[in-house]
Design an enzyme around this catalytic site. Structure first.
Site, PDB file in Angstrom:
ATOM      1  N   THR A  27       0.841  -1.195   0.000  1.00 35.30           N
ATOM      2  CA  THR A  27       0.000   0.000   0.000  1.00 35.30           C
ATOM      3  C   THR A  27       0.881   1.252   0.000  1.00 35.30           C
ATOM      4  O   THR A  27       1.945   1.257   0.612  1.00 35.30           O
ATOM      5  CB  THR A  27      -0.904   0.019   1.249  1.00 35.30           C
ATOM      6  OG1 THR A  27      -1.637  -1.199   1.289  1.00 35.30           O
ATOM      7  CG2 THR A  27      -1.861   1.212   1.228  1.00 35.30           C
TER       8      THR A  27
ATOM      9  N   GLY B  77     -10.242  -4.039   1.110  1.00 38.22           N
ATOM     10  CA  GLY B  77      -9.754  -3.614   2.423  1.00 38.22           C
ATOM     11  C   GLY B  77     -10.153  -2.187   2.740  1.00 38.22           C
ATOM     12  O   GLY B  77     -11.154  -1.654   2.232  1.00 38.22           O
ATOM     13  N   ASP B  78      -9.339  -1.555   3.563  1.00 34.91           N
ATOM     14  CA  ASP B  78      -9.664  -0.198   4.028  1.00 34.91           C
ATOM     15  C   ASP B  78      -9.399   0.884   3.003  1.00 34.91           C
ATOM     16  O   ASP B  78     -10.012   1.962   3.052  1.00 34.91           O
ATOM     17  CB  ASP B  78      -8.828   0.118   5.275  1.00 34.91           C
ATOM     18  CG  ASP B  78      -7.328   0.064   4.964  1.00 34.91           C
ATOM     19  OD1 ASP B  78      -6.850  -1.038   4.631  1.00 34.91           O
ATOM     20  OD2 ASP B  78      -6.658   1.104   5.023  1.00 34.91           O
TER      21      ASP B  78
ATOM     22  N   ARG C 257     -12.318  -9.432  -2.240  1.00 37.99           N
ATOM     23  CA  ARG C 257     -12.111  -8.810  -0.916  1.00 37.99           C
ATOM     24  C   ARG C 257     -11.628  -7.364  -1.122  1.00 37.99           C
ATOM     25  O   ARG C 257     -10.740  -7.097  -1.901  1.00 37.99           O
ATOM     26  CB  ARG C 257     -11.078  -9.611  -0.134  1.00 37.99           C
ATOM     27  CG  ARG C 257     -10.668  -8.986   1.203  1.00 37.99           C
ATOM     28  CD  ARG C 257      -9.422  -8.141   1.068  1.00 37.99           C
ATOM     29  NE  ARG C 257      -8.937  -7.659   2.370  1.00 37.99           N
ATOM     30  CZ  ARG C 257      -7.981  -6.762   2.511  1.00 37.99           C
ATOM     31  NH1 ARG C 257      -7.398  -6.256   1.452  1.00 37.99           N
ATOM     32  NH2 ARG C 257      -7.604  -6.365   3.700  1.00 37.99           N
TER      33      ARG C 257
ATOM     34  N   THR D   6      -2.107   2.445   6.418  1.00 39.59           N
ATOM     35  CA  THR D   6      -1.660   1.185   5.811  1.00 39.59           C
ATOM     36  C   THR D   6      -1.621   0.142   6.916  1.00 39.59           C
ATOM     37  O   THR D   6      -1.493   0.480   8.088  1.00 39.59           O
ATOM     38  CB  THR D   6      -0.270   1.348   5.167  1.00 39.59           C
ATOM     39  OG1 THR D   6       0.197   0.059   4.725  1.00 39.59           O
ATOM     40  CG2 THR D   6       0.756   1.915   6.138  1.00 39.59           C
ATOM     41  N   GLY D   7      -1.747  -1.114   6.528  1.00 33.58           N
ATOM     42  CA  GLY D   7      -1.713  -2.164   7.547  1.00 33.58           C
ATOM     43  C   GLY D   7      -2.817  -3.178   7.346  1.00 33.58           C
ATOM     44  O   GLY D   7      -3.252  -3.416   6.216  1.00 33.58           O
ATOM     45  N   HIS D   8      -3.283  -3.775   8.457  1.00 32.22           N
ATOM     46  CA  HIS D   8      -4.301  -4.815   8.379  1.00 32.22           C
ATOM     47  C   HIS D   8      -5.663  -4.184   8.090  1.00 32.22           C
ATOM     48  O   HIS D   8      -6.302  -3.591   8.957  1.00 32.22           O
ATOM     49  CB  HIS D   8      -4.335  -5.598   9.697  1.00 32.22           C
ATOM     50  CG  HIS D   8      -5.302  -6.718   9.676  1.00 32.22           C
ATOM     51  ND1 HIS D   8      -6.240  -6.912  10.651  1.00 32.22           N
ATOM     52  CD2 HIS D   8      -5.509  -7.697   8.756  1.00 32.22           C
ATOM     53  CE1 HIS D   8      -6.972  -7.975  10.347  1.00 32.22           C
ATOM     54  NE2 HIS D   8      -6.539  -8.472   9.209  1.00 32.22           N
ATOM     55  N   GLY D   9      -6.096  -4.320   6.838  1.00 32.03           N
ATOM     56  CA  GLY D   9      -7.270  -3.596   6.355  1.00 32.03           C
ATOM     57  C   GLY D   9      -8.535  -3.841   7.146  1.00 32.03           C
ATOM     58  O   GLY D   9      -9.301  -2.902   7.430  1.00 32.03           O
TER      59      GLY D   9
END
Lengths: 156, 134
Positions: free
Chosen positions: B1, B31-32, B29, B52-55
């Site tokens: 990202t 994400g954020d 899928r 950024t990171g775990h969506g």
């Protein structure tokens, strides 16, 4: 008058040692691209777009050229842009045949009454807007392909 | 990202985020990143954020909007970054990173992952790093 400022990121994850040098160079390139826009009187929106395009074009980052692959081996990219002066926003989800999703997100913001277009609808909108179509293979970096072959699950 | 946040000479704030998602993710899928208030947010009266990171975790806590909310309460860009990411980790067990600029040009950056590629340019100077202590 405000002092122009730009910040960028290229992802938060366990960046392997052999990618750190190129990642740092990519961050510097993106910063320079965005900051140059600001220093020449450009808008925050234009600066953000310029910085992100640099990173979408750089295969060391997971966006645009360099996107990781889905379980099926496809590319599905998401992107968003927001203008704090108008609170307008545009975004796209699961697009796969364009080089710079941030440009398409900007078109959603500027040319439609919507905020988010996804999948086939987003790809169709790109075609309507005259966004050049690229081969999906051109977005796949060797690193992304290797990671997919190992089926290493990471995060955004 | 990847992401960027900027404030221009007129005081306008903008933010953007773009991603190829997760390796071997389930097709379809999302994400954020494309969700306003999660993957990014911008408001001239407060500042801008890109995440950024775990969506899935970022979506659950509306991370970008949470950070601007904390800034509205008086926290600096850096304080809000740290508080919001620690909150996300404690409440939903997700890690990530953010870049933030307040409306007056204050820069915040923080991450709860191993590393985050990030940098900022201000007053003619450019700063960048990848590791925690860069």
């Amino acid at each position: 008058m405000n002092t122009p400022v730009i910040a960028v990121h290229g992802g938060a994850w366990a960046i392997p040692e052999n990618m750190i040098a190129d990642t740092k160079l990519g961050i510097q390139d993106a910063l320079r691209a965005g900051y140059q826009v600001l220093q020449s009187g450009g808008t925050a929106l234009e600066a953000v777009q310029a910085a992100i395009i640099k990173m979408e074009d750089d295969p060391n980052f997971d966006a645009g050229n360099g996107s990781v692959l889905t379980y099926d081996g496809d590319v599905e990219m998401d992107s968003m842009i927001m203008d704090g002066s108008t609170m307008k926003a545009g975004s796209v989800g699961c697009v796969n045949s364009i080089a710079n999703p941030i440009k398409l997100a900007t078109l959603v913001m500027e040319k439609t009454d919507h905020v988010l277009l996804v999948g086939e609808g987003a790809n169709k909108f790109a075609k309507e807007m005259g966004v050049p179509r690229v081969e999906i293979e051109s977005l796949v970096s060797p690193h992304a392909k290797e990671e997919w072959e190992r089926k290493t699950v990471g995060h955004d | 990202t990847v992401g960027a946040v900027a404030v221009d000479s007129m005081g306008n704030v903008a933010s953007g985020t773009s991603t190829g998602g997760i390796t071997a993710k389930r097709p379809g899928r999302v994400g954020d990143t494309p969700l306003v208030g999660c993957g990014g947010y911008a408001d001239n009266e407060v500042g801008g954020v890109s995440t950024t990171g775990h969506g899935e975790g970022i979506i659950k806590v509306c991370l970008a909007r949470h950070i601007t909310f904390l800034m509205e309460q008086g926290l600096s860009a850096q304080e809000a970054s740290e508080k919001a990411l620690e909150n996300m980790y404690n409440k939903v067990g997700s890690s990530g990173g953010v870049i933030v600029i307040s409306k007056d040009g204050g820069v915040g950056q923080y991450f709860t992952t191993d590393k985050m590629a990030r940098g900022w340019a201000k007053d003619g100077q450019i700063y960048w790093g990848v590791a925690m202590d860069d």
